[in-house]
Design a protein around this motif. Structure first.
Motif, short mmCIF file in Angstrom:
data_model
loop_
_atom_site.label_atom_id
_atom_site.label_comp_id
_atom_site.label_asym_id
_atom_site.label_seq_id
_atom_site.Cartn_x
_atom_site.Cartn_y
_atom_site.Cartn_z
N UNK A 99 0.83 -1.20 0.00
CA UNK A 99 0.00 0.00 0.00
C UNK A 99 0.87 1.26 0.00
N UNK A 100 1.94 1.26 0.80
CA UNK A 100 2.82 2.43 0.81
C UNK A 100 3.49 2.62 -0.55
N UNK A 101 3.89 1.51 -1.18
CA UNK A 101 4.50 1.60 -2.51
C UNK A 101 3.52 2.22 -3.51
N UNK A 110 3.07 9.48 0.83
CA UNK A 110 2.73 8.09 1.11
C UNK A 110 3.64 7.44 2.14
N UNK A 111 4.88 7.93 2.23
CA UNK A 111 5.82 7.34 3.19
C UNK A 111 5.47 7.68 4.63
N UNK A 138 -4.76 2.55 -2.02
CA UNK A 138 -4.20 1.47 -1.21
C UNK A 138 -5.00 0.18 -1.33
N UNK A 139 -6.31 0.28 -1.27
CA UNK A 139 -7.13 -0.93 -1.35
C UNK A 139 -7.02 -1.57 -2.73
N UNK A 140 -6.98 -0.76 -3.77
CA UNK A 140 -6.81 -1.33 -5.12
C UNK A 140 -5.49 -2.06 -5.27
N UNK A 141 -4.46 -1.63 -4.52
CA UNK A 141 -3.15 -2.29 -4.59
C UNK A 141 -3.18 -3.69 -4.00
N UNK A 142 -4.02 -3.93 -2.99
CA UNK A 142 -4.01 -5.23 -2.31
C UNK A 142 -5.25 -6.07 -2.58
N UNK A 143 -6.27 -5.47 -3.13
CA UNK A 143 -7.53 -6.18 -3.35
C UNK A 143 -7.36 -7.48 -4.15
#
Length: 170
Positions: A99-101, A110-111, A138-143
């Motif tokens: 998510x941070x990336x 973001x950091x 963030x959610x789209x990155x891990x979903x």
């Protein structure tokens, strides 16, 4: 179908002074048939209160996934990561790293996110930032990996072959 809880940490939201747009963005992104939002609560930025809700959603309501929004920054009352660490048994560091990336690709701010993710029994808890835009990024990155994570966590996915719901692109 995975049962999901949303916890919004916001003093103003808990007092009814601000609409919960971040929680709404989470609900919008978690489309059926994979996810069902079963619980949703707005709480003040108080570590004890956040812990209480996380424990209830995991232990009593037995939700598969709890997504928090808010309280992950540097302000003195941003205590969601601390509350989460207090209730989880094992961290899942790759989720907040991803998510941070994703956030860093959009903004250097973001950091500054301190969100964590981890397991409490058979519940995965993930801290998301507090703005709707950051929640979406963030959610789209891990979903895409959440169904596999939940299957593995609950024992529905045994061997290290392909997950039932995550298929590699050819």
């Amino acid at each position: 179908m995975w049962r999901v809880g949303i916890v919004t940490a916001s003093d103003k939201g808990a007092r009814g002074e601000r609409e919960d747009r971040s929680g709404e963005e989470i609900r919008r992104l978690l489309r059926e048939p994979d996810f069902e939002v079963s619980a949703w609560e707005v709480v003040p930025d108080e570590q004890g209160r956040i812990k209480e809700v996380l424990i209830r959603m995991a232990d009593t309501e037995r939700l598969d996934l709890v997504l928090t929004t808010g309280g992950t920054g540097l302000a003195p009352r941003d205590v969601t990561p601390e509350a989460t660490r207090d209730v989880i048994g094992r961290e899942v560091p790759g989720i907040p790293e991803a998510m941070r990336l994703a956030s860093l690709r959009k903004t250097p701010f973001g950091m500054l996110s301190r969100g964590v993710a981890g397991l409490r029994g058979k519940t995965l808890i993930i801290n998301l930032p507090g703005s709707p835009k950051a929640v979406r990024e963030c959610l789209e990155a891990v979903l895409p990996v959440l169904p596999h994570a939940l299957e593995t966590m609950t024992g529905e996915f045994g061997d290290h072959g392909e997950s039932l719901s995550f298929k590699r692109k050819s």
